[in-house]
Design a protein around this motif. Structure first.
Motif, PDB file in Angstrom:
ATOM      1  N   ILE A 160     101.605  67.319  17.139  1.00  0.00           N
ATOM      2  CA  ILE A 160     101.047  68.422  16.341  1.00  0.00           C
ATOM      3  C   ILE A 160     100.136  69.292  17.192  1.00  0.00           C
ATOM      4  CG2 ILE A 160      99.503  68.940  14.412  1.00  0.00           C
ATOM      5  CD1 ILE A 160     100.632  66.452  12.999  1.00  0.00           C
ATOM      6  N   GLN A 161      99.348  68.664  18.039  1.00  0.00           N
ATOM      7  CA  GLN A 161      98.469  69.451  18.901  1.00  0.00           C
ATOM      8  C   GLN A 161      99.275  70.342  19.837  1.00  0.00           C
ATOM      9  OE1 GLN A 161      96.137  66.312  20.641  1.00  0.00           O
ATOM     10  NE2 GLN A 161      94.667  66.263  18.921  1.00  0.00           N
ATOM     11  N   ASN A 162     100.351  69.792  20.409  1.00  0.00           N
ATOM     12  CA  ASN A 162     101.229  70.605  21.250  1.00  0.00           C
ATOM     13  C   ASN A 162     101.895  71.713  20.448  1.00  0.00           C
ATOM     14  OD1 ASN A 162     100.637  69.123  23.518  1.00  0.00           O
ATOM     15  ND2 ASN A 162     102.416  67.762  23.314  1.00  0.00           N
ATOM     16  N   GLU A 163     102.227  71.397  19.197  1.00  0.00           N
ATOM     17  CA  GLU A 163     102.870  72.394  18.339  1.00  0.00           C
ATOM     18  C   GLU A 163     101.922  73.557  18.065  1.00  0.00           C
ATOM     19  OE1 GLU A 163     105.258  74.481  15.627  1.00  0.00           O
ATOM     20  OE2 GLU A 163     105.725  73.034  17.216  1.00  0.00           O
ATOM     21  N   LEU A 164     100.668  73.260  17.844  1.00  0.00           N
ATOM     22  CA  LEU A 164      99.696  74.325  17.601  1.00  0.00           C
ATOM     23  C   LEU A 164      99.556  75.237  18.824  1.00  0.00           C
ATOM     24  CD1 LEU A 164      96.939  72.312  15.694  1.00  0.00           C
ATOM     25  CD2 LEU A 164      98.545  73.960  14.719  1.00  0.00           C
ATOM     26  N   GLU A 165      99.588  74.627  19.998  1.00  0.00           N
ATOM     27  CA  GLU A 165      99.523  75.436  21.210  1.00  0.00           C
ATOM     28  C   GLU A 165     100.777  76.294  21.351  1.00  0.00           C
ATOM     29  OE1 GLU A 165      98.820  72.952  24.539  1.00  0.00           O
ATOM     30  OE2 GLU A 165      96.887  72.201  23.812  1.00  0.00           O
ATOM     31  N   ALA A 166     101.935  75.712  21.006  1.00  0.00           N
ATOM     32  CA  ALA A 166     103.184  76.465  21.086  1.00  0.00           C
ATOM     33  C   ALA A 166     103.183  77.636  20.113  1.00  0.00           C
ATOM     34  CB  ALA A 166     104.364  75.533  20.819  1.00  0.00           C
ATOM     35  N   ARG A 167     102.671  77.410  18.938  1.00  0.00           N
ATOM     36  CA  ARG A 167     102.598  78.502  17.954  1.00  0.00           C
ATOM     37  C   ARG A 167     101.667  79.609  18.443  1.00  0.00           C
ATOM     38  NH1 ARG A 167     102.276  75.454  12.014  1.00  0.00           N
ATOM     39  NH2 ARG A 167     104.214  74.236  12.266  1.00  0.00           N
ATOM     40  N   GLU A 171     105.763  80.867  19.862  1.00  0.00           N
ATOM     41  CA  GLU A 171     107.024  80.153  19.708  1.00  0.00           C
ATOM     42  C   GLU A 171     107.280  79.846  18.227  1.00  0.00           C
ATOM     43  OE1 GLU A 171     107.314  76.775  22.242  1.00  0.00           O
ATOM     44  OE2 GLU A 171     106.417  77.799  23.964  1.00  0.00           O
ATOM     45  N   PRO A 172     108.556  79.682  17.857  1.00  0.00           N
ATOM     46  CA  PRO A 172     108.876  79.391  16.440  1.00  0.00           C
ATOM     47  C   PRO A 172     108.220  78.092  15.975  1.00  0.00           C
ATOM     48  CG  PRO A 172     110.847  79.990  17.676  1.00  0.00           C
ATOM     49  CD  PRO A 172     109.760  79.808  18.687  1.00  0.00           C
ATOM     50  N   LYS A 173     107.900  78.048  14.688  1.00  0.00           N
ATOM     51  CA  LYS A 173     107.267  76.871  14.110  1.00  0.00           C
ATOM     52  C   LYS A 173     108.241  75.697  14.069  1.00  0.00           C
ATOM     53  CE  LYS A 173     103.975  79.347  11.157  1.00  0.00           C
ATOM     54  NZ  LYS A 173     103.506  79.560   9.782  1.00  0.00           N
ATOM     55  N   ARG A 174     107.683  74.496  14.239  1.00  0.00           N
ATOM     56  CA  ARG A 174     108.454  73.258  14.104  1.00  0.00           C
ATOM     57  C   ARG A 174     107.599  72.253  13.342  1.00  0.00           C
ATOM     58  NH1 ARG A 174     110.373  71.331  19.748  1.00  0.00           N
ATOM     59  NH2 ARG A 174     112.270  70.557  18.710  1.00  0.00           N
ATOM     60  N   ILE A 175     108.226  71.222  12.823  1.00  0.00           N
ATOM     61  CA  ILE A 175     107.537  70.258  11.966  1.00  0.00           C
ATOM     62  C   ILE A 175     108.009  68.861  12.302  1.00  0.00           C
ATOM     63  CG2 ILE A 175     109.253  70.323  10.101  1.00  0.00           C
ATOM     64  CD1 ILE A 175     106.917  70.246   8.105  1.00  0.00           C
ATOM     65  N   ALA A 176     107.185  67.864  12.030  1.00  0.00           N
ATOM     66  CA  ALA A 176     107.520  66.462  12.313  1.00  0.00           C
ATOM     67  C   ALA A 176     107.940  65.755  11.033  1.00  0.00           C
ATOM     68  CB  ALA A 176     106.318  65.760  12.938  1.00  0.00           C
ATOM     69  N   PHE A 177     108.853  64.787  11.163  1.00  0.00           N
ATOM     70  CA  PHE A 177     109.301  63.975  10.035  1.00  0.00           C
ATOM     71  C   PHE A 177     109.100  62.500  10.359  1.00  0.00           C
ATOM     72  CE2 PHE A 177     111.300  67.792   8.552  1.00  0.00           C
ATOM     73  CZ  PHE A 177     111.405  67.619   7.184  1.00  0.00           C
ATOM     74  N   PHE A 178     108.470  61.803   9.438  1.00  0.00           N
ATOM     75  CA  PHE A 178     108.314  60.349   9.515  1.00  0.00           C
ATOM     76  C   PHE A 178     109.260  59.772   8.459  1.00  0.00           C
ATOM     77  CE2 PHE A 178     105.314  56.876  10.806  1.00  0.00           C
ATOM     78  CZ  PHE A 178     105.887  55.859  10.065  1.00  0.00           C
ATOM     79  N   LEU A 179     110.333  59.134   8.913  1.00  0.00           N
ATOM     80  CA  LEU A 179     111.384  58.687   8.009  1.00  0.00           C
ATOM     81  C   LEU A 179     111.240  57.197   7.716  1.00  0.00           C
ATOM     82  CD1 LEU A 179     114.468  60.532   9.568  1.00  0.00           C
ATOM     83  CD2 LEU A 179     112.891  61.320   7.801  1.00  0.00           C
ATOM     84  N   VAL A 180     111.441  56.843   6.456  1.00  0.00           N
ATOM     85  CA  VAL A 180     111.379  55.442   6.037  1.00  0.00           C
ATOM     86  C   VAL A 180     112.643  55.107   5.267  1.00  0.00           C
ATOM     87  CG1 VAL A 180     108.871  55.439   5.934  1.00  0.00           C
ATOM     88  CG2 VAL A 180     110.177  56.009   3.901  1.00  0.00           C
ATOM     89  N   ASP A 181     112.856  53.812   5.097  1.00  0.00           N
ATOM     90  CA  ASP A 181     114.092  53.352   4.469  1.00  0.00           C
ATOM     91  C   ASP A 181     113.927  53.064   2.989  1.00  0.00           C
ATOM     92  OD1 ASP A 181     116.842  52.315   4.560  1.00  0.00           O
ATOM     93  OD2 ASP A 181     115.906  50.357   4.257  1.00  0.00           O
ATOM     94  N   LYS A 182     112.689  52.898   2.533  1.00  0.00           N
ATOM     95  CA  LYS A 182     112.445  52.531   1.140  1.00  0.00           C
ATOM     96  C   LYS A 182     111.409  53.451   0.519  1.00  0.00           C
ATOM     97  CE  LYS A 182     113.361  47.609   1.953  1.00  0.00           C
ATOM     98  NZ  LYS A 182     112.774  46.239   1.954  1.00  0.00           N
ATOM     99  N   VAL A 183     111.540  53.664  -0.783  1.00  0.00           N
ATOM    100  CA  VAL A 183     110.598  54.513  -1.501  1.00  0.00           C
ATOM    101  C   VAL A 183     109.173  53.979  -1.383  1.00  0.00           C
ATOM    102  CG1 VAL A 183     109.918  55.281  -3.797  1.00  0.00           C
ATOM    103  CG2 VAL A 183     112.310  55.383  -3.124  1.00  0.00           C
ATOM    104  N   ALA A 184     109.014  52.665  -1.465  1.00  0.00           N
ATOM    105  CA  ALA A 184     107.674  52.087  -1.415  1.00  0.00           C
ATOM    106  C   ALA A 184     106.958  52.466  -0.129  1.00  0.00           C
ATOM    107  CB  ALA A 184     107.764  50.564  -1.535  1.00  0.00           C
ATOM    108  N   LEU A 185     107.722  52.559   0.966  1.00  0.00           N
ATOM    109  CA  LEU A 185     107.100  52.856   2.250  1.00  0.00           C
ATOM    110  C   LEU A 185     106.670  54.303   2.362  1.00  0.00           C
ATOM    111  CD1 LEU A 185     109.422  50.776   4.599  1.00  0.00           C
ATOM    112  CD2 LEU A 185     107.179  50.170   3.692  1.00  0.00           C
TER     113      LEU A 185
END
Length: 1569
Positions: A160-167, A171-185
């Motif tokens: 995210i810190q690198n992304e803020l510098e890139a913005r 540079e075009p905006k980008r976003i991070a995704f944290f993917l999980v396998d279960k709803v509870a997580l």
């Protein structure tokens, strides 16, 4: 992704890959204050003084007092705030605990134990892996509990810190995704990241996105507002699939539990379909981070599996370079021990089991139960096997079992015989279990298996010796977990101080005895109790191995051995405390068990060596496996990419895409439709054809030939999707074009916010007053009192003379004291009287004299300018004015002429004594001093002191003068004017009565003292003796209230004339009256309550809302025969929605006619006259109305029209009112008879009926007594949408149910409205809920025998049979209770259905459909509906008190009942306030959640309190605590403890309430929402 997939599609996806379609959601409720009671508002209508500006000397009227309600509430809130401040320290401690888990959402509980900071103290090995992840795609392999999430948090922050510098560089905006396998997580990992990142992080799962996921704009906003998103992998995959987000817009992808990346798992599909394609195209790619305890989750070569995981994720596996670093940080089990138990015997059975098998063996419903019980006897012991049967036949579940019995497809009579036999066997089995002697278990092989005995021994040794503090026992089956937990609670087995729980998944198998599924919240609550130490030991299935944040344990027991390496590693990772023990339970002589332990240890060592080695040293390098290797099994599976957006369609996603398209097609809310897949064997494998619903634009498509049925089905879905794309039925994002068509309208009723308001002009005078000019003829309305003795002086009726006739106005009350009240009775004369110039001048003089002498208003007016005239009568109040033929005869013309000729009565001080009796005098300088003379006092002279007991005047001269004598008492002039005045000191003193100054006689909040004339002594020289007699003045005293109410009524009638609706005057006024700012909230204190306005619009709105629904339903049913139920529902919603009513009302300026202000002492005077003396009045008033209020008034006017028409014997006026309000071609009628004229009988209704249809109609006739002219209507009323049309060639009941629902609702509302005239709309609505609930209608359907005629699929029929057995048993119990109580069996409590299980909705539907059918068959005769209601429904609701808690069955309601009924207390409040702390002025804790402190105060004393993150759960917890605290307290003890004196106040208040035999009055009190 929030998907509404059909069961068949879900099954196919499960077959392809085993996707998780679970979802969770939460709701919040706005906080509110509930008050125990309130006081009426004080009068704001005061008398005017009569002096000109600059002449006024002093005020008689007291300044308006603060409203008592506001003062009490202000005091209560101040005391509450002070209590919070005084107890801040304790509350801060409580806030760490917050509300008990019972009253918290799953999200709240998770956030509570996942709000710790971890990112500030990373370990050395975590930093090492973080540095590696910064350089390349990495799969971090670390043991459970070693802090993999911290590495992800570090990498997210760095990204995210690198992304803020890139913005910043543009540079075009980008976003991070944290993917999980279960709803509870999702909730768990989001809570962790939220607490450790100072950047916005969103979370999404399941149905959280139901209404917005199809919008690219939504995801664009998410992209704009957040730096990272935590979500299930399916959501991101669907977004990429629709090209809402592109892979090059993502800067980091984190895969939690990355070992799932294989086959068709969403993890794998994201890489295969999007990451690899972007890599091949040279696009910008996100950094990848995988996290897992082991890259292997199956019995395969770990090195090969690890290499494949590396290759698929385009990453390198990394673990700790120096294992010692991890060992020092992570406490792994100090010991792993193997416990051997005796060889498991072959399956055997107990005597009870053998007996039950004889009864149940032929019943398919019990095959799984029999099989499980047989294995249980060997696995757990005979006691457990018998206990299983005991729990299976528990009372709560016994009635379900007969209904679940399956029967072969035979004739109806044969089915009945077989079914009766099977049901009888089940009942026999139940009796057998009930009569069985179940022994208490002991640690003996006579009761338990050796395996269980060894388990109990291990637990006892560890817990009793103090070695174990917290433990998990892992088993394979949910039922095993529950049986073992049940065993640990039995006497003789229970371990002292050890409470046990169960942590299992959300599924349910046929062998389970537990009737309800486990929700995600249930799991979280169990974990929370485990964390807090409330539970010491839990029995868990595989759900406890992975992902969920379970506290570190010091004892883990594998009761059932693991199957895979990752199960071993993950379950072992739960034993992280120092000195922890991991127990493998193996069977003696079982080589497979031994091999499994050894093999897993070997595989783990091999895997660790593989992970620790550098890539160059590995024999298998994952990066040498290109994507062709992973896509080799997908050869022949097509893909399609939308050129414009990049949205991508593949075989697997085609099923989801097509199912979403089918769901978007217009359909009834309660019905579901799906695509039908037909798979056929052909040369080379299988081929599938997909057939769409009848309303789809393309009906079928044929797929290719594949070896697998599942793939063949995907191929057909793919071809259909391509056809839909070609036909432009799927847009460029592969979304259905129908998605926004109808669902957007489903909330049209709520389109107006109750908080949105506008300011509008308010009409103050009726149109009648604006018709001026010389009055050549006048119409009279006699103003009389029904109880003239209640007034403090004798009076005579007055005439109100107008240029046009006044409608016959309703009587209304005036209040002269606590128990003194009289109604004003207005008698309108139909014939006018001719008026000459002379007569007009006389009436003008009399009218102006009333205004000047009584009300201190001197006008300059001519007869043509005055809107109305007053005239005295020669009769008393009891006179029969209706018998008068000539109005001229009852006017007291002598008095008129006398008043015209004499401005005042002159005197010489030589008059006889009777001159000083019963005269009306006024103070010319003080408009508030009006007196009636009693007699001359010879024993007093002007210079004598004022006698004791006389109320002192408030004029300034009295306060400043030295001599408080009668002369100074009488002169109100200021000192300078007084000095210029010469007063005779020998004039007589007169005893008099000072008249009350109150003008608002419409408000019943008045005391006797306030209305009693005050005794005084005066001299007459400073006063003016009026030419008006005291009888006339006494009646004129009522004129402000009378004129105000008349004007309000006439303005309401003007509104009706505006709409061309001839509504009864009393109903017209009620329909436009709004007496407070929160009229629709009966649970809270009324805000800005306006006393004395009469009934407000709420009850009429309740009635009109129902008729509006019924009228539009009939019209839509008649005009749109092609509509299904859903289309009809939407069409009706557009007509009746508040937005439509509001807009139509504004067009005609209806809002100006709403009465929102009570009596005002300055606005009742006539308008347009030049005021010579007195305070001026500004009648250009404006009022603020909520948008919803305006819409509610429209519905109230419909209700008023309905009651008016009902009295006339028809509903024509109500029909016309609906037409006026909705202004739509779908309802353009003026008479009820026009409805049926619109209806065209469909062919299916009029077609000849066959023998089956005729027999069905005859059977219903025998049951119900109504004979159908069109028997096919009966068939339609009982046909469910799932029943094949070829078997019943009529539509399903949906349209009839739509119609019948509205008809039945009207019948219920009409009954409640007339039966309970004193109940407020909230009470009516809550009790209507019982009458219209599916729960009651399901019971009614069974009672009427409708369930036997329902035509539906087998599953629905099974559910009906299950409910039938339960409801009949409940009715039987109610009758038995009646007999036991000494009553007749027929006198049983009719609310027996309330606590029974909820019925299948189809039962309620057929009742409403039948009502619709008899209505249509009878040519829209509403009388048939009323007859059905009276005969079949009313018996259940004769005693509505039975249903007082039906709508609000929770602690707050019970607290309300206790405070009101038991203690009679009205001074209690449920309060809620957000807490603030030093660190965060927004009142947020570290997790970002608000902290709300809720409390119950009684007479300012806090009884109980609770801290939570929502007022809803907090108040429930407070109410429950208070109920526990107050339950055993007697009334006397309560009143002493809380200094409560509400009992006596309540009696006094109750005495003031006016009741009639036809009405009931209820006090306002706090209740639950």
């Amino acid at each position: 992704m929030a998907l509404s997939l059909s069961p068949s599609v879900q099954a196919d996806l499960m077959e392809l890959d085993g996707l998780d379609f679970s979802a969770s959601h939460s709701s919040t409720t706005e906080p509110l204050h509930l008050d125990g009671g309130g006081d009426a508002e004080s009068d704001d209508g005061q008398a005017d003084d009569g002096e000109e500006e600059g002449v006024k000397r002093w005020l008689v009227n007291e300044a308006p007092q603060p409203r008592k309600i506001s003062e009490k509430k202000r005091a209560a809130m101040a005391a509450w705030d002070q209590w919070i401040e005084d107890n801040q320290e304790n509350l801060d401690k409580d806030s760490t605990k917050q509300v008990t888990n019972v009253y918290q959402s799953a999200n709240s509980i998770v956030r509570g134990f996942e709000n710790r900071k971890i990112i500030t103290s990373p370990r050395e090995y975590q930093l090492e892996l973080f540095e590696r992840a910064k350089e390349r795609n990495t799969i971090a392999v670390l043991d459970t509990g070693s802090g993999k999430t911290l590495i992800a948090a570090l990498l997210l922050r760095w990204t995210i810190q690198n992304e803020l510098e890139a913005r910043a560089r543009g540079e075009p905006k980008r976003i991070a995704f944290f993917l999980v396998d279960k709803v509870a997580l999702v909730f768990q990992q989001h809570a962790v990241l939220k607490s450790n990142l100072d950047y916005p992080v969103a979370k999404f799962c399941g149905e959280m996105l139901d209404s917005v996921v199809s919008h690219k704009d939504f995801w664009a906003q998410v992209f704009e507002d957040n730096m990272a998103v935590v979500c299930t992998a399916e959501i991101l995959y669907s977004c990429l699939h629709h090209s809402f987000i592109r892979i090059d817009q993502i800067n980091l992808l984190v895969f939690d539990e990355a070992h799932h990346t294989k086959k068709n798992h969403p993890y794998a599909r994201i890489i295969k379909d999007f990451y690899s394609a972007a890599k091949d195209a040279g696009e910008k790619l996100p950094r990848l981070l995988g996290m897992t305890a082991s890259p292997v989750d199956s019995q395969v070569d770990p090195r090969q599996a690890a290499a494949e995981l590396e290759g698929l994720l385009h990453s390198q596996i990394a673990t700790v370079a120096d294992p010692a670093l991890l060992q020092r940080t992570l406490c792994r089990p100090k010991r792993e021990i193997v416990i051997e138990y005796g060889p498991r015997p072959r399956d055997w059975t107990t005597p009870l089991h053998q007996s039950l098998v004889l009864k149940l063996a032929n019943n398919a419903r019990f095959r799984k139960n029999i099989e499980y019980a047989r294995t249980t006897a060997a696995e757990l012991g005979c006691w457990a096997a018998d206990r299983y049967w005991q729990l299976l036949f528990a009372p709560d579940d016994t009635m379900k079992l007969p209904a679940q019995t399956q029967t072969p497809l035979l004739g109806e009579s044969v089915i009945g015989q077989i079914r009766d036999h099977m049901v009888g066997q089940i009942r026999d089995a139940h009796e057998m279990v009930c009569e069985h002697d179940f022994s208490t278990p002991a640690l003996s092989k006579e009761f338990l298996s050796d395996k269980v005995i060894k388990l109990i021994s291990v637990l006892r040794d560890q817990f009793s010796g103090g070695a174990a503090e917290i433990c998990i026992v892992f088993v394979k089956q949910r039922t095993t977990a529950r049986l073992l937990a049940d065993l640990l609670q039995q006497p003789g087995i229970k371990i002292h101080g050890v409470e046990v729980g169960v942590l299992v998944g959300g599924g349910r198998t046929e062998s389970e005895y537990h009737s309800s599924k486990v929700s995600y919240r249930d799991q979280v609550v169990t974990i929370s109790k485990f964390k807090s130490g409330e539970l010491k030991c839990i029995f868990a299935t595989s759900v406890g191995e992975e992902g969920l944040d379970i506290p570190d344990c010091n004892l883990i027991v594998r009761f059932d051995l693991y199957d895979t390496l990752i199960q071993y590693i993950q379950s072992r990772g739960r034993a992280r405390q120092a000195e922890s023990i991991y127990v493998h339970m193996v069977e003696q002589g079982n080589l497979a068990h031994r091999r499994k332990i050894v093999q897993n240890q070997v595989n783990e060592n091999a895997l660790r060596k593989f992970c620790e080695a550098m890539p160059a040293d590995r024999k298998l390098n994952g990066n040498t496996l290109n994507m062709d290797y992973f896509l080799r099994k997908e050869t022949g599976q097509k893909q399609y990419t939308v050129p414009e957006t990049g949205a991508k369609l593949n075989f697997k996603q085609s099923l989801v895409c097509l199912d979403r398209f089918v769901a978007s097609l217009p359909h009834p809310p309660e019905a579901s439709q799906s695509a039908d897949y037909s798979v056929s064997p052909v040369a080379g494998g299988f081929q599938c054809e997909v057939t769409m619903p009848s309303n789809a634009p393309i009906r079928s498509a044929l797929g290719g030939v594949f070896r697998s049925k599942a793939v063949a089905k995907c191929s057909a879905a793919f071809e259909m999707c391509l056809a839909l794309v070609g036909g432009k039925y799927l847009d460029d994002h592969l979304q259905p074009i129908f998605t926004k068509q109808l669902p957007a309208m489903r909330n049209a009723r709520l389109a107006l916010s109750s908080k949105k308001k506008g300011e509008y002009g308010m009409r103050m005078k009726p149109n009648l007053w604006s018709r001026l000019g010389f009055p050549h003829e006048l119409y009279a309305t006699v103003l009389t009192l029904t109880n003239p003795g209640s007034l403090w002086h004798s009076s005579c009726p007055l005439l109100l003379l107008t240029r046009e006739p006044v409608a016959q106005l309703p009587d209304f009350p005036l209040f002269y004291g606590t128990r003194r009240c009289s109604h004003v009775h207005c008698i309108a004369f139909p014939k006018p009287i001719a008026v000459s110039q002379e007569t007009a001048q006389g009436l003008l003089a009399f009218t102006l004299r009333v205004f000047e002498d009584v009300f201190s208003k001197e006008y300059d007016a001519t007869p043509d300018k005055l809107p109305y005239f007053f005239a005295p009568t020669r009769a008393d109040h009891g006179f029969d004015f209706a018998s008068v033929e000539e109005l001229h005869d009852i006017v007291d013309w002598v008095t008129v002429e006398f008043v015209r000729a004499n401005e005042r009565v002159e005197y010489t001080f030589q008059e006889p004594d009777d001159f000083f009796q019963d005269k009306f005098v006024a103070d010319p300088w003080d408009g508030g001093r009006k007196l009636f003379l009693r007699k001359r006092c010879y024993d007093l002279k002007p210079t004598d002191p004022v006698p004791d007991g006389i109320v002192p005047p408030r004029h300034r001269a009295w306060r400043t003068c030295k001599n408080h004598d009668i002369l100074n008492y009488s002169v109100s002039l200021w000192s300078k004017s007084r000095a210029r005045m010469s007063v005779r000191d020998n004039q007589p003193v007169v005893e008099a009565e000072m008249l009350p100054i109150r003008r608002n006689l419409l408000d019943d909040n008045v005391s006797d003292e306030e209305m009693e004339p005050k005794h005084c002594f005066v001299i007459l020289e400073p006063f003016k003796i009026s030419a008006l007699s005291s009888n006339i003045v006494a009646m004129a005293y009522n004129l402000p209230a009378i004129i105000h109410r008349m004007e309000a009524t006439l303005i309401a009638l003007d509104a009706c004339m505006l709409l061309d609706l001839h509504i009864r005057p009393d109903l017209a006024l009620e329909a436009v009256t709004k007496d407070c700012d929160n009229s629709d909230d009966h649970s809270a204190e009324r805000i800005n309550f306006q006393a004395g306005m009469g009934n407000n619009y709420e009850r009429l709105e309740f009635l009109g809302d129902s008729f509006l629904k019924m009228a539009t339903s009939i019209s839509i049913y008649s005009l749109r025969p092609g509509n299904d139920e859903y289309a009809s529902h939407v069409a009706r919603m557009l007509l009746i929605c508040n937005r439509n009513l509001f807009n139509n009302a504004l067009e005609v300026k209806l809002e100006e006619y709403v009465r929102s202000t009570a009596f005002n002492g300055r606005t009742w005077y006539p308008d347009g006259l030049r005021l010579k003396k007195g305070k001026k009045t500004d009648l250009t008033l404006r009022h603020t109305l909520g948008d919803k209020t305006v819409a509610d008034v429209c519905e109230a006017l419909i209700g008023a029209a309905y009651l008016t028409a009902q009295r006339e014997g028809n509903l024509d006026l109500a029909v016309k009112a609906v037409t006026v309000m909705v202004k739509d071609k779908l309802h353009n009628l003026k008479a009820y008879s026009e409805y049926y004229a619109l209806y065209t009988l469909p062919e299916w209704q009029t077609a000849p009926s066959n023998a089956f249809q005729a027999a069905l109609a005859e059977r219903i006739y025998q049951q119900m007594g109504y004979k159908f002219k069109y028997p096919r209507l009966v068939l339609c009323a009982f046909k469910h949408s799932t029943y094949p049309r070829e078997l019943a060639p009529v539509p399903s009941y949906e349209r009839l149910e739509f119609l019948g629902d509205a008809l039945y609702d009207m019948a219920c509302v009409d009954y409640l409205y007339h039966r309970f005239p004193g109940k407020d709309p909230q009470w009516l609505t809550e009790h209507k809920m019982a009458m219209v609930s599916n729960q009651f209608l399901g019971c009614l359907a069974i009672s009427l025998g409708f369930h036997r005629s329902v035509m539906s699929v087998t599953v629905i029929a099974d559910n009906i049979r299950e409910y039938e057995s339960r409801i009949m048993e409940a009715e039987r119990e109610a009758k038995d209770e009646a007999v036991a109580a000494g009553k007749s069996e027929d006198d049983y409590a009719r609310d027996f259905w309330v606590n029974c299980q909820k019925p299948p909705k189809v039962l309620a539907d057929v009742v409403e459909a039948y009502i619709g059918a008899i209505f249509v068959d009878s040519e829209y005769d509403y009388g048939t509906v009323q007859e059905f209601f009276n005969i079949n429904v009313l018996p259940y609701f004769e005693n509505m008190a039975l249903y007082d808690t039906f709508a609000n069955n929770h602690p707050v309601t019970f607290l309300t009942n206790m405070m009101q009924t038991k203690f009679g207390c009205t001074e209690w409040r449920l309060l809620a306030s957000e807490m603030k702390n030093v660190e965060d002025e927004l009142g947020l804790d570290d997790s970002g959640a608000p902290r709300v402190v809720c409390g119950l105060t009684v007479h300012g004393k806090t009884v109980s309190h609770s801290v939570s993150e929502s007022s809803r759960y907090g108040k429930m917890a407070v109410a429950k605590k208070a109920l526990t605290q107050l339950e055993g307290m007697g009334v006397g003890e309560f009143k002493k403890e809380y200094q409560c004196d509400c009992g006596s106040a309540g009696k006094k208040l109750g005495a003031e309430v006016k009741t009639t035999p036809e009405s009931e009055e209820v006090l306002e009190h706090g209740t639950a929402i």
